[in-house]
Design a protein around this motif. Structure first.
Motif, PDB file in Angstrom:
ATOM      1  N   LEU A 271       0.943  -1.148   0.012  1.00 54.51           N
ATOM      2  CA  LEU A 271       0.158  -0.062  -0.051  1.00 54.51           C
ATOM      3  C   LEU A 271       0.888   1.123   0.033  1.00 54.51           C
ATOM      4  O   LEU A 271       0.370   2.328  -0.678  1.00 54.51           O
ATOM      5  CB  LEU A 271      -1.026  -0.031   1.061  1.00 54.51           C
ATOM      6  CG  LEU A 271      -2.050  -0.927   1.118  1.00 54.51           C
ATOM      7  CD1 LEU A 271      -2.834  -1.139   2.335  1.00 54.51           C
ATOM      8  CD2 LEU A 271      -3.139  -0.597  -0.084  1.00 54.51           C
ATOM      9  N   ALA A 272       1.774   1.282   0.826  1.00 53.89           N
ATOM     10  CA  ALA A 272       2.824   2.371   0.861  1.00 53.89           C
ATOM     11  C   ALA A 272       3.248   2.688  -0.336  1.00 53.89           C
ATOM     12  O   ALA A 272       3.756   3.783  -1.038  1.00 53.89           O
ATOM     13  CB  ALA A 272       3.823   2.039   1.693  1.00 53.89           C
ATOM     14  N   GLU A 273       3.599   1.518  -1.588  1.00 51.91           N
ATOM     15  CA  GLU A 273       4.325   1.696  -2.745  1.00 51.91           C
ATOM     16  C   GLU A 273       3.114   2.340  -3.624  1.00 51.91           C
ATOM     17  O   GLU A 273       3.731   3.108  -4.467  1.00 51.91           O
ATOM     18  CB  GLU A 273       4.801   0.317  -3.310  1.00 51.91           C
ATOM     19  CG  GLU A 273       6.007  -0.176  -2.370  1.00 51.91           C
ATOM     20  CD  GLU A 273       6.356  -1.495  -3.176  1.00 51.91           C
ATOM     21  OE1 GLU A 273       5.601  -2.023  -3.917  1.00 51.91           O
ATOM     22  OE2 GLU A 273       7.472  -2.027  -2.745  1.00 51.91           O
ATOM     23  N   VAL A 303      -5.574  10.759   1.400  1.00 50.63           N
ATOM     24  CA  VAL A 303      -4.238  10.083   2.169  1.00 50.63           C
ATOM     25  C   VAL A 303      -4.089  11.016   3.223  1.00 50.63           C
ATOM     26  O   VAL A 303      -4.199  12.364   3.246  1.00 50.63           O
ATOM     27  CB  VAL A 303      -3.217  10.282   1.268  1.00 50.63           C
ATOM     28  CG1 VAL A 303      -1.770   9.954   2.066  1.00 50.63           C
ATOM     29  CG2 VAL A 303      -3.402   9.311   0.101  1.00 50.63           C
ATOM     30  N   ALA A 304      -3.975  10.233   4.601  1.00 48.94           N
ATOM     31  CA  ALA A 304      -3.671  11.114   5.555  1.00 48.94           C
ATOM     32  C   ALA A 304      -2.338  10.601   6.356  1.00 48.94           C
ATOM     33  O   ALA A 304      -1.848   9.366   6.202  1.00 48.94           O
ATOM     34  CB  ALA A 304      -4.763  10.966   6.615  1.00 48.94           C
ATOM     35  N   VAL A 325     -10.522   2.598   6.121  1.00 44.08           N
ATOM     36  CA  VAL A 325      -9.120   3.259   6.439  1.00 44.08           C
ATOM     37  C   VAL A 325      -8.036   1.976   6.405  1.00 44.08           C
ATOM     38  O   VAL A 325      -8.414   0.909   6.680  1.00 44.08           O
ATOM     39  CB  VAL A 325      -8.958   3.837   7.925  1.00 44.08           C
ATOM     40  CG1 VAL A 325      -7.708   4.166   8.319  1.00 44.08           C
ATOM     41  CG2 VAL A 325     -10.170   4.835   8.008  1.00 44.08           C
ATOM     42  N   LEU A 326      -7.064   2.091   5.480  1.00 46.13           N
ATOM     43  CA  LEU A 326      -6.063   0.949   5.071  1.00 46.13           C
ATOM     44  C   LEU A 326      -4.829   1.540   5.765  1.00 46.13           C
ATOM     45  O   LEU A 326      -4.352   2.711   5.394  1.00 46.13           O
ATOM     46  CB  LEU A 326      -5.933   0.824   3.680  1.00 46.13           C
ATOM     47  CG  LEU A 326      -7.418   0.381   2.884  1.00 46.13           C
ATOM     48  CD1 LEU A 326      -7.312   0.364   1.435  1.00 46.13           C
ATOM     49  CD2 LEU A 326      -7.920  -0.854   3.495  1.00 46.13           C
ATOM     50  N   ASP A 327      -4.051   0.786   6.434  1.00 44.28           N
ATOM     51  CA  ASP A 327      -2.742   1.197   6.977  1.00 44.28           C
ATOM     52  C   ASP A 327      -1.674   0.934   5.747  1.00 44.28           C
ATOM     53  O   ASP A 327      -1.394  -0.189   5.409  1.00 44.28           O
ATOM     54  CB  ASP A 327      -2.361   0.351   8.286  1.00 44.28           C
ATOM     55  CG  ASP A 327      -1.155   0.405   8.704  1.00 44.28           C
ATOM     56  OD1 ASP A 327      -0.637   1.621   8.633  1.00 44.28           O
ATOM     57  OD2 ASP A 327      -0.758  -0.364   9.542  1.00 44.28           O
ATOM     58  N   ALA A 328      -1.064   2.151   5.606  1.00 43.86           N
ATOM     59  CA  ALA A 328      -0.139   1.805   4.541  1.00 43.86           C
ATOM     60  C   ALA A 328       1.397   2.420   5.103  1.00 43.86           C
ATOM     61  O   ALA A 328       2.263   3.025   4.582  1.00 43.86           O
ATOM     62  CB  ALA A 328      -0.176   3.090   3.445  1.00 43.86           C
ATOM     63  N   LYS A 337      -2.027   6.246   6.101  1.00 45.60           N
ATOM     64  CA  LYS A 337      -3.368   5.991   6.026  1.00 45.60           C
ATOM     65  C   LYS A 337      -3.935   6.210   4.703  1.00 45.60           C
ATOM     66  O   LYS A 337      -4.187   7.629   4.237  1.00 45.60           O
ATOM     67  CB  LYS A 337      -4.517   6.614   7.101  1.00 45.60           C
ATOM     68  CG  LYS A 337      -3.721   6.320   8.392  1.00 45.60           C
ATOM     69  CD  LYS A 337      -3.768   5.129   8.920  1.00 45.60           C
ATOM     70  CE  LYS A 337      -3.140   4.701  10.449  1.00 45.60           C
ATOM     71  NZ  LYS A 337      -3.073   3.490  10.936  1.00 45.60           N
ATOM     72  N   ILE A 338      -4.694   5.387   3.803  1.00 47.74           N
ATOM     73  CA  ILE A 338      -5.507   5.537   2.757  1.00 47.74           C
ATOM     74  C   ILE A 338      -6.836   5.451   3.102  1.00 47.74           C
ATOM     75  O   ILE A 338      -7.137   4.347   3.840  1.00 47.74           O
ATOM     76  CB  ILE A 338      -5.139   4.346   1.780  1.00 47.74           C
ATOM     77  CG1 ILE A 338      -3.573   4.702   1.253  1.00 47.74           C
ATOM     78  CG2 ILE A 338      -5.997   4.652   0.480  1.00 47.74           C
ATOM     79  CD1 ILE A 338      -3.081   3.536   0.365  1.00 47.74           C
TER      80      ILE A 338
END
Length: 525
Positions: A271-273, A303-304, A325-328, A337-338
């Motif tokens: 997700l970070a990518e 994006v937060a 909310v997705l942990d990136a 967070k996405i």
């Protein structure tokens, strides 16, 4: 049976033209004959009328009725009554010759499209020619469709990526093809290669003969669509027929990616990518990666970035009110967070009053429903459309987080699309890290940055400009004497060559000073 429409027949048979009432012809939004209302009706076969009763064989729907002036004269049939009768039985249209066309009331409307045949009379031979054409075209489309279908099936099951599948489709059809999100934004494009020159030349010839080319849209189950073309009118039927096979190939490619979905820490890294994609990862790769991670390529996102000292529980609860909310992972030392939004928000709709910093000693909170942050902050991007814009949203969040860290803006929640949260810094974002902004600050401030080692002059100038040029308020804010401030302003004028007390110079100096305070651009953004 392959789907053929009246518009296809009009493209194939140049002696046919769609009749229009005068009122329709005078409308500015009606252009070429092929763009009319009614020519998109499905077509099965051509059927001739007879002078004796019954005039028509049993109709099942989709037939094209042929009426010659001879049959109309001998039967005495009313054109209006015949139109009503065939419309009631689901016929697709009526073909008449030029003599009947001249008798049509110019301002009447018809319940079914009327086509006018030029140059020849309507006869049993013409009926045979039309039906033979329909049969041959269906057979040709079926054969080509089967060949393309086999090629697409092999591609979609062989592990080929999205870009390669689209490129193969474009090559097979000899036309450009674009993957489009639900908002109409282009995501991935492919064009036919050099090997398709002959096919493209044929397409151009048909376009010149049958009118302007048009785009063909193919809907996908994932709320996206494929935009094929421009395609000459005579090829629309083929594109529509194989559209379902093309959609299946794209969806199979998406499904294969989803089956390889990572989990745990690997998921956060992936997700970070999406937020900071590697330089070698193109748009199609990011769409495939997002699909594999369970994200909709066409959804609405924010994006937060959350300060490490902020309460994870409090921030998670609040962000969850916006969407999934997705942990990136972590970016620049902050939790990334996405947020896949529940619905499309208007700018500034993130609820600024819904969360606040913990009150300072002696201060009470006025909002009983406010979620308290014991410490830290949240930097939230504006709304972006689709996963391909997540990196742009991440850059906005990183910009705001840097401003908060440098105490250039304040607040428990800093939102990019709320002007009051960023002020002039939002305008400067577009120039952040650019040579143009560096040249502007250098010309406006001269050697101030180099000569003001301790930063006192810049701090004094910022306070003076921030108070609207008030010596009294600026001196009070700086906790210095007014004479000291006046002395510093004179020093600034000598170093910069700009009179800070001149009202016409203040805006330029203020923007340049704010730009010079911007944090450096992260190297991987």
């Amino acid at each position: 049976m392959a789907e053929i429409r009246l518009s296809d027949l009009l493209a194939w048979e140049t002696r046919l033209q769609l009749w229009r009432p005068v009122a329709t012809q005078e409308r500015a939004d009606v252009a070429a004959p092929l763009a009319g209302v009614g020519d998109e009706r499905d077509l099965t076969w051509a059927v001739s009328t007879r002078a004796s009763m019954p005039m028509l064989p049993p109709l099942r729907g989709g037939e094209l009725i042929l009426l010659s002036h001879r049959v109309a004269r001998e039967s005495g049939v009313s054109i209006g009554a015949l139109l009503q009768q065939i419309a009631a039985h689901g016929a697709s249209g009526l073909i008449v010759d030029e003599e009947i066309a001249l008798s049509l009331a110019p301002r009447d409307s018809a319940p079914v499209p009327i086509l006018i045949l030029s140059d020849i009379e309507i006869s049993s031979e013409f009926e045979t020619d039309i039906n033979r054409m329909l049969t041959e075209r269906r057979g040709e489309m079926y054969r080509v469709g089967m060949e393309i279908g086999r090629s697409l099936a092999a591609l979609s099951t062989s592990g080929t990526d999205l870009q390669s599948v689209l490129q193969a489709v474009s090559q097979l059809l000899s036309v450009p093809i674009t993957l489009v999100d639900i908002h109409g934004h282009d995501l991935v494009e492919a064009s036919p290669g050099a090997g398709s020159e002959q096919a493209r030349s044929a397409t151009n010839v048909s376009a010149a003969r049958f009118g302007a080319e048009r785009l063909v849209e193919i809907a996908l189950a994932s709320s996206m669509s494929l935009r094929v073309g421009p395609v000459a009118a005579e090829r629309h039927a083929l594109i529509r027929m194989i559209g379902e096979r093309i959609a299946e190939a794209i969806e199979t490619t998406f499904s294969r990616s989803a089956s390889l979905r990572p989990s745990g820490a690997h998921r956060s890294t992936a997700l970070a990518e999406l937020l900071i994609p590697p330089p070698t990862r193109g748009v199609s790769d990011r769409i495939m990666q997002a699909t594999a991670l369970g994200l909709s390529a066409a959804a609405i996102y924010r994006v937060a970035l959350v300060a490490p000292e902020a309460s994870p529980a409090a921030t998670s609860r609040w962000l969850a009110t916006l969407g999934r909310v997705l942990d990136a992972g972590a970016i620049d030392g902050a939790a990334a967070k996405i947020v896949e939004l529940h619905r499309l928000e208007s700018p500034g709709s993130v609820h600024g009053a819904a969360i606040a910093a913990k009150p300072r000693p002696g201060q009470t909170s006025t909002a009983s429903t406010t979620t308290q942050l014991d410490a830290g902050w949240i930097a939230i991007s504006s709304v972006v459309n689709g996963v391909v814009e997540l990196n742009a949203a991440a850059r906005q969040a990183r910009y705001m987080a840097a401003l908060v860290r440098h105490e250039l803006v304040r607040g428990a929640v800093v939102r990019f699309d709320v002007l009051g949260d960023l002020g002039a810094y939002r305008l400067l974002y577009q120039l952040w890290g650019t040579p143009e902004l560096h040249r502007f600050t250098t010309e406006a401030l001269g050697d101030l940055d180099r000569r003001d080692k301790r930063g006192l002059l810049r701090k004094s100038l910022l306070a003076f400009l921030g108070t609207g040029g008030s010596h009294v308020e600026a001196a009070a804010r700086l906790q210095i004497h007014r004479n000291t401030l006046a002395y510093r302003l004179r020093q600034i004028s000598v170093v910069t060559g700009q009179d800070a007390t001149d009202p016409e110079r203040r805006l330029m100096l203020h923007l340049a000073l704010l730009a010079q305070t911007l944090p450096p651009v992260p190297g991987d953004s």
